[in-house]
Design a protein around this motif. Structure first.
Motif, PDB file in Angstrom:
ATOM      1  N   LEU A   1       0.846  -1.184   0.000  1.00 52.05           N
ATOM      2  CA  LEU A   1       0.000   0.000   0.000  1.00 52.05           C
ATOM      3  C   LEU A   1       0.887   1.242   0.000  1.00 52.05           C
ATOM      4  O   LEU A   1       1.236   1.784   1.039  1.00 52.05           O
ATOM      5  CB  LEU A   1      -0.939  -0.011   1.199  1.00 52.05           C
ATOM      6  CG  LEU A   1      -2.058   0.999   1.170  1.00 52.05           C
ATOM      7  CD1 LEU A   1      -2.961   0.760  -0.035  1.00 52.05           C
ATOM      8  CD2 LEU A   1      -2.870   0.940   2.424  1.00 52.05           C
ATOM      9  N   THR A   2       1.257   1.668  -1.182  1.00 52.74           N
ATOM     10  CA  THR A   2       2.034   2.893  -1.329  1.00 52.74           C
ATOM     11  C   THR A   2       1.080   4.082  -1.198  1.00 52.74           C
ATOM     12  O   THR A   2      -0.142   3.902  -1.252  1.00 52.74           O
ATOM     13  CB  THR A   2       2.733   2.918  -2.701  1.00 52.74           C
ATOM     14  OG1 THR A   2       1.732   2.934  -3.721  1.00 52.74           O
ATOM     15  CG2 THR A   2       3.645   1.716  -2.876  1.00 52.74           C
ATOM     16  N   PRO A   3       1.601   5.284  -1.043  1.00 48.37           N
ATOM     17  CA  PRO A   3       0.698   6.445  -0.953  1.00 48.37           C
ATOM     18  C   PRO A   3      -0.197   6.607  -2.193  1.00 48.37           C
ATOM     19  O   PRO A   3      -1.365   6.967  -2.069  1.00 48.37           O
ATOM     20  CB  PRO A   3       1.648   7.625  -0.804  1.00 48.37           C
ATOM     21  CG  PRO A   3       2.864   7.058  -0.164  1.00 48.37           C
ATOM     22  CD  PRO A   3       2.991   5.664  -0.727  1.00 48.37           C
ATOM     23  N   VAL A   4       0.328   6.319  -3.365  1.00 47.69           N
ATOM     24  CA  VAL A   4      -0.487   6.444  -4.578  1.00 47.69           C
ATOM     25  C   VAL A   4      -1.567   5.372  -4.604  1.00 47.69           C
ATOM     26  O   VAL A   4      -2.715   5.645  -4.985  1.00 47.69           O
ATOM     27  CB  VAL A   4       0.411   6.363  -5.835  1.00 47.69           C
ATOM     28  CG1 VAL A   4      -0.427   6.420  -7.096  1.00 47.69           C
ATOM     29  CG2 VAL A   4       1.440   7.466  -5.824  1.00 47.69           C
ATOM     30  N   ALA A   5      -1.237   4.151  -4.176  1.00 50.48           N
ATOM     31  CA  ALA A   5      -2.246   3.087  -4.101  1.00 50.48           C
ATOM     32  C   ALA A   5      -3.293   3.416  -3.038  1.00 50.48           C
ATOM     33  O   ALA A   5      -4.470   3.076  -3.192  1.00 50.48           O
ATOM     34  CB  ALA A   5      -1.587   1.743  -3.819  1.00 50.48           C
TER      35      ALA A   5
ATOM     36  N   VAL B   1      -4.758  -0.737 -19.370  1.00 49.18           N
ATOM     37  CA  VAL B   1      -3.397  -0.237 -19.554  1.00 49.18           C
ATOM     38  C   VAL B   1      -2.432  -0.623 -18.437  1.00 49.18           C
ATOM     39  O   VAL B   1      -1.241  -0.373 -18.566  1.00 49.18           O
ATOM     40  CB  VAL B   1      -3.385   1.304 -19.726  1.00 49.18           C
ATOM     41  CG1 VAL B   1      -4.190   1.728 -20.920  1.00 49.18           C
ATOM     42  CG2 VAL B   1      -3.863   1.997 -18.469  1.00 49.18           C
ATOM     43  N   SER B   2      -2.918  -1.221 -17.359  1.00 50.23           N
ATOM     44  CA  SER B   2      -2.025  -1.559 -16.250  1.00 50.23           C
ATOM     45  C   SER B   2      -1.849  -3.072 -16.149  1.00 50.23           C
ATOM     46  O   SER B   2      -2.675  -3.834 -16.661  1.00 50.23           O
ATOM     47  CB  SER B   2      -2.583  -1.014 -14.930  1.00 50.23           C
ATOM     48  OG  SER B   2      -3.757  -1.699 -14.574  1.00 50.23           O
ATOM     49  N   PRO B   3      -0.795  -3.509 -15.470  1.00 48.13           N
ATOM     50  CA  PRO B   3      -0.633  -4.937 -15.228  1.00 48.13           C
ATOM     51  C   PRO B   3      -1.788  -5.473 -14.380  1.00 48.13           C
ATOM     52  O   PRO B   3      -2.476  -4.701 -13.700  1.00 48.13           O
ATOM     53  CB  PRO B   3       0.687  -5.022 -14.452  1.00 48.13           C
ATOM     54  CG  PRO B   3       1.392  -3.757 -14.741  1.00 48.13           C
ATOM     55  CD  PRO B   3       0.339  -2.735 -14.996  1.00 48.13           C
ATOM     56  N   PRO B   4      -2.005  -6.771 -14.394  1.00 46.27           N
ATOM     57  CA  PRO B   4      -3.187  -7.315 -13.729  1.00 46.27           C
ATOM     58  C   PRO B   4      -3.103  -7.448 -12.212  1.00 46.27           C
ATOM     59  O   PRO B   4      -3.933  -8.129 -11.628  1.00 46.27           O
ATOM     60  CB  PRO B   4      -3.337  -8.690 -14.379  1.00 46.27           C
ATOM     61  CG  PRO B   4      -1.980  -9.067 -14.810  1.00 46.27           C
ATOM     62  CD  PRO B   4      -1.302  -7.782 -15.171  1.00 46.27           C
TER      63      PRO B   4
ATOM     64  N   VAL C   1      -2.812   3.225 -11.105  1.00 46.74           N
ATOM     65  CA  VAL C   1      -3.167   3.810 -12.401  1.00 46.74           C
ATOM     66  C   VAL C   1      -4.560   4.432 -12.375  1.00 46.74           C
ATOM     67  O   VAL C   1      -4.828   5.412 -13.065  1.00 46.74           O
ATOM     68  CB  VAL C   1      -3.054   2.728 -13.510  1.00 46.74           C
ATOM     69  CG1 VAL C   1      -3.633   3.204 -14.817  1.00 46.74           C
ATOM     70  CG2 VAL C   1      -1.611   2.314 -13.677  1.00 46.74           C
ATOM     71  N   TRP C   2      -5.451   3.894 -11.549  1.00 40.75           N
ATOM     72  CA  TRP C   2      -6.842   4.324 -11.578  1.00 40.75           C
ATOM     73  C   TRP C   2      -7.057   5.812 -11.312  1.00 40.75           C
ATOM     74  O   TRP C   2      -7.852   6.450 -11.999  1.00 40.75           O
ATOM     75  CB  TRP C   2      -7.684   3.477 -10.641  1.00 40.75           C
ATOM     76  CG  TRP C   2      -9.143   3.680 -10.831  1.00 40.75           C
ATOM     77  CD1 TRP C   2      -9.807   3.926 -12.005  1.00 40.75           C
ATOM     78  CD2 TRP C   2     -10.144   3.680  -9.830  1.00 40.75           C
ATOM     79  NE1 TRP C   2     -11.154   4.058 -11.781  1.00 40.75           N
ATOM     80  CE2 TRP C   2     -11.387   3.912 -10.451  1.00 40.75           C
ATOM     81  CE3 TRP C   2     -10.121   3.496  -8.461  1.00 40.75           C
ATOM     82  CZ2 TRP C   2     -12.579   3.967  -9.763  1.00 40.75           C
ATOM     83  CZ3 TRP C   2     -11.307   3.538  -7.772  1.00 40.75           C
ATOM     84  CH2 TRP C   2     -12.526   3.772  -8.413  1.00 40.75           C
TER      85      TRP C   2
ATOM     86  N   ALA D   1      -9.036  10.805 -13.566  1.00 40.20           N
ATOM     87  CA  ALA D   1      -8.900  12.232 -13.890  1.00 40.20           C
ATOM     88  C   ALA D   1      -9.026  12.476 -15.390  1.00 40.20           C
ATOM     89  O   ALA D   1      -9.605  13.483 -15.812  1.00 40.20           O
ATOM     90  CB  ALA D   1      -7.563  12.754 -13.379  1.00 40.20           C
ATOM     91  N   CYS D   2      -8.495  11.563 -16.192  1.00 40.72           N
ATOM     92  CA  CYS D   2      -8.615  11.709 -17.649  1.00 40.72           C
ATOM     93  C   CYS D   2     -10.051  11.505 -18.124  1.00 40.72           C
ATOM     94  O   CYS D   2     -10.460  12.088 -19.130  1.00 40.72           O
ATOM     95  CB  CYS D   2      -7.690  10.719 -18.356  1.00 40.72           C
ATOM     96  SG  CYS D   2      -5.947  11.094 -18.130  1.00 40.72           S
ATOM     97  N   CYS D   3     -10.812  10.679 -17.412  1.00 47.53           N
ATOM     98  CA  CYS D   3     -12.197  10.408 -17.807  1.00 47.53           C
ATOM     99  C   CYS D   3     -13.185  11.467 -17.316  1.00 47.53           C
ATOM    100  O   CYS D   3     -14.325  11.511 -17.784  1.00 47.53           O
ATOM    101  CB  CYS D   3     -12.632   9.037 -17.287  1.00 47.53           C
ATOM    102  SG  CYS D   3     -11.885   7.662 -18.151  1.00 47.53           S
TER     103      CYS D   3
END
Length: 128
Positions: A5-9, A94-97, A105-106, A111-113
């Protein structure tokens, strides 16, 4: 394989909860505008169970016209839900499984969506 659980995750995990709560808020607003006697019940149980959500979207809403146009809050909740689902689909492509990569990535795909989701919700809810 361990889930780190990284900060981005962690941001991705928080976003999951945010989109999940926004789906309940949107269902509550929509059920209230369509004349449900218990919109809060729909708003609570629809995100908890995919079966209830699909029943609401595909069966209960049909044939029940809205009594008033959607509010800004309802549009915002619907935009978050649409962007969340679109971001989840794009992120899984686009991300690994593994779950940690997808949670990383989400937020970016969400943000792009957002602009596309805003356009879709604005166009769809204003037409209804």
């Amino acid at each position: 394989m361990s889930l780190q659980l990284t900060p981005v995750a962690a941001v991705g995990a928080a976003l999951v909860l945010f989109v999940w709560a926004a789906s309940g808020v949107w269902v509550n607003f929509d059920a209230h505008a369509r004349g449900s006697d218990y919109p809060a019940v729909w708003g609570i149980f629809a995100p908890l169970s995919g079966v209830v959500l699909f029943y609401y979207l595909l069966w209960w809403r049909r044939g029940r016209p809205r009594q008033w146009p959607p509010s800004r809050s309802e549009r915002a909740a619907a935009t978050v839900v649409v962007a969340g689902i679109g971001g989840l689909i794009a992120g899984s492509l686009v991300s690994p499984p593994d779950p940690a990569s997808q949670l990383t990535v989400w937020p970016v795909t969400f943000a792009c969506c957002l602009p596309v989701a805003y356009w879709l919700v604005r166009r769809r809810l204003d037409a209804a």
